[in-house]
Write an enzyme that holds these catalytic residues in place. Structure first.
Site, PDB file in Angstrom:
ATOM      1  N   LYS A 196       9.029   7.652   3.224  1.00  0.00           N
ATOM      2  CA  LYS A 196       9.290   7.753   1.791  1.00  0.00           C
ATOM      3  C   LYS A 196       9.620   9.177   1.374  1.00  0.00           C
ATOM      4  O   LYS A 196       9.777   9.460   0.195  1.00  0.00           O
ATOM      5  CB  LYS A 196       8.073   7.254   1.000  1.00  0.00           C
ATOM      6  CG  LYS A 196       7.666   5.835   1.348  1.00  0.00           C
ATOM      7  CD  LYS A 196       6.305   5.509   0.776  1.00  0.00           C
ATOM      8  CE  LYS A 196       5.658   4.376   1.545  1.00  0.00           C
ATOM      9  NZ  LYS A 196       4.225   4.256   1.252  1.00  0.00           N
ATOM     10  N   HIS A 212      10.611  10.800 -19.734  1.00  0.00           N
ATOM     11  CA  HIS A 212       9.746  11.435 -18.748  1.00  0.00           C
ATOM     12  C   HIS A 212      10.516  12.393 -17.835  1.00  0.00           C
ATOM     13  O   HIS A 212      10.154  12.579 -16.678  1.00  0.00           O
ATOM     14  CB  HIS A 212       9.027  10.370 -17.915  1.00  0.00           C
ATOM     15  CG  HIS A 212       8.155   9.483 -18.740  1.00  0.00           C
ATOM     16  ND1 HIS A 212       6.993   9.941 -19.325  1.00  0.00           N
ATOM     17  CD2 HIS A 212       8.268   8.194 -19.101  1.00  0.00           C
ATOM     18  CE1 HIS A 212       6.425   8.946 -20.014  1.00  0.00           C
ATOM     19  NE2 HIS A 212       7.192   7.874 -19.885  1.00  0.00           N
ATOM     20  N   ARG A 214      -7.457  -0.856  -3.612  1.00  0.00           N
ATOM     21  CA  ARG A 214      -6.295  -1.558  -4.144  1.00  0.00           C
ATOM     22  C   ARG A 214      -6.491  -3.022  -3.827  1.00  0.00           C
ATOM     23  O   ARG A 214      -7.616  -3.508  -3.890  1.00  0.00           O
ATOM     24  CB  ARG A 214      -4.986  -0.990  -3.611  1.00  0.00           C
ATOM     25  CG  ARG A 214      -5.058  -0.294  -2.258  1.00  0.00           C
ATOM     26  CD  ARG A 214      -3.729   0.226  -1.803  1.00  0.00           C
ATOM     27  NE  ARG A 214      -3.316   1.458  -2.435  1.00  0.00           N
ATOM     28  CZ  ARG A 214      -3.774   2.672  -2.163  1.00  0.00           C
ATOM     29  NH1 ARG A 214      -4.723   2.820  -1.260  1.00  0.00           N
ATOM     30  NH2 ARG A 214      -3.316   3.738  -2.740  1.00  0.00           N
ATOM     31  N   PRO A 264       8.566   2.810  -5.582  1.00  0.00           N
ATOM     32  CA  PRO A 264       9.464   3.083  -4.464  1.00  0.00           C
ATOM     33  C   PRO A 264       8.744   3.096  -3.113  1.00  0.00           C
ATOM     34  O   PRO A 264       7.810   3.860  -2.907  1.00  0.00           O
ATOM     35  CB  PRO A 264      10.027   4.472  -4.773  1.00  0.00           C
ATOM     36  CG  PRO A 264       9.371   4.938  -6.020  1.00  0.00           C
ATOM     37  CD  PRO A 264       8.374   3.960  -6.445  1.00  0.00           C
ATOM     38  N   GLU A 265       9.172   2.215  -2.246  1.00  0.00           N
ATOM     39  CA  GLU A 265       8.760   2.296  -0.844  1.00  0.00           C
ATOM     40  C   GLU A 265      10.034   2.619  -0.061  1.00  0.00           C
ATOM     41  O   GLU A 265      11.035   3.004  -0.648  1.00  0.00           O
ATOM     42  CB  GLU A 265       8.082   0.994  -0.398  1.00  0.00           C
ATOM     43  CG  GLU A 265       6.748   0.781  -1.131  1.00  0.00           C
ATOM     44  CD  GLU A 265       5.924  -0.400  -0.617  1.00  0.00           C
ATOM     45  OE1 GLU A 265       6.004  -0.697   0.576  1.00  0.00           O
ATOM     46  OE2 GLU A 265       5.217  -1.006  -1.441  1.00  0.00           O
TER      47      GLU A 265
END
Length: 329
Positions: A61, A117, A312, A2-3
């Site tokens: 976010k 989860h 990253r 999610p951004e």
DNA sequence: AACGCGACCTGCGAGC
DNA sequence: TGCTCGCAGGTCGCGT
């Protein structure tokens, strides 16, 4: 993952389901999902019980639900710890949610089996045709829920995007800059602060204190669209270039929002990390070794390159996003 | 002060 | 087949 667009899809979906409803039950199935609540799970649960949800607000976010203490309202404004203030139900506390890498907020009927989860379950007061439970599901536990105060914003504007914007912001999100989709976002302020930094452009775009909502994927996509290399020196950025990358970020996020907004009517608050947008529309991120589409359209063969960057990766086209020499352009 | 890196997590795919 | 290892990434806290 999610951004900003995914979180905005969640906000829009959530607001119609939870606004005005009272939290009647709280279950913390994994205390790690409330680790940002300093006073612990018991305090989290105790302060949430009986609270009424006033709105769903987003900046970058971060997502939060301003709360009113329903019991205080009923008893004429008596204040409880962490609850409503003396004016009777006005919000000074919010339930904060950050989805991290894999968090989901789902509206579910009680009989739906627990997700693998499932971390936190909120039961809501009955409402016709609406699911009873708001569930926080998170595989990787980078996200979480916690309670935070609402404080005045630094610029006096609204704290974030909401149905009824307040000049207050969740304290835990107050260090975050406005995002490019925020009507109160100031490009002048962004540009001034960008020039004051001595770093690379992508690093700056990922800095939520400078501009929020942009993650690794949208950073690569925005840089590709703007034809700028991630290492471009921020202290020498021309205004036109800064404008171009900001416009590009706005563009890719708006497109993603449009693509992700197609399943609003679903019972789920859609936070499917890979909204259809990703499979179809990515031009740089995850396309290592594949042809740059823009170059291909110009008859040039250029392969997208992936480099290690900030623990990253950064994806660029070596032809249309050439690396700056000595950071100078 | 501002920058930059490691820690926090789990699942998955590659490699052996 | 089954193991290990690397990778994915948002944010915070700490070291420089």
């Amino acid at each position: 993952m999610p951004e900003l667009p995914e979180v905005e899809v969640v906000r829009r979906g959530l607001v119609s389901w939870v606004r005005g409803r009272t939290i009647t039950g709280v279950e913390v199935l994994d205390p790690r999902s409330v680790r940002r609540h300093a006073l612990g799970p018991a305090d989290f649960i105790g302060n949430l019980q009986g609270a009424r949800v006033l709105d769903v607000v987003r900046r970058g976010k971060f997502l939060w639900l301003p709360l009113a203490d329903a019991s205080a309202e009923a008893s004429g404004g008596a204040s409880t710890a962490g609850g409503a203030d003396a004016s009777g139900g006005a919000a000074n506390v919010a339930l904060m949610a950050h989805l991290g890498m894999s968090g989901q907020l789902l509206m579910q009927d009680a009989e739906v089996p627990d997700e693998k989860h499932l971390k936190i379950r909120l039961r809501l007061s009955p409402a016709a045709g609406m699911p009873e439970q708001l569930r926080f599901v998170d595989q990787r536990i980078f996200g979480g829920l916690f309670l935070t105060s609402l404080i005045p914003t630094a610029d006096g504007g609204p704290g974030g995007l909401a149905e009824t914007p307040l000049p207050l912001i969740a304290e835990e999100a107050s260090h975050i800059a406005r995002d490019p989709l925020d009507p109160h976002f100031s490009f002048d302020l962004f540009y001034r602060r960008l020039r004051a930094r001595r770093t690379g452009l992508k690093r700056a775009l990922l800095d939520q204190g400078l501009v929020s909502g942009i993650g690794n994927i949208y950073a690569d996509e925005a840089l590709w669209l703007a034809k700028l290399h991630y290492a471009r020196a921020t202290d020498r950025m021309r205004r036109a270039d800064a404008e171009r990358v900001l416009d590009a970020a706005r563009q890719v996020m708006t497109d993603a929002l449009a693509a992700g907004g197609t399943s609003f009517d679903s019972l789920y608050v859609n936070v499917n990390g890979s909204s259809g947008y990703f499979e179809r529309s990515l031009n740089a991120y995850g396309r290592e070794g594949q042809e740059c589409r823009r170059c291909a359209a110009n008859g040039i063969v250029s392969l997208i390159k992936r480099e290690q960057f900030m623990n990253r990766s950064a994806h660029t086209c070596p032809v249309c996003q050439p690396r700056p020499r000595n950071g100078r352009w």
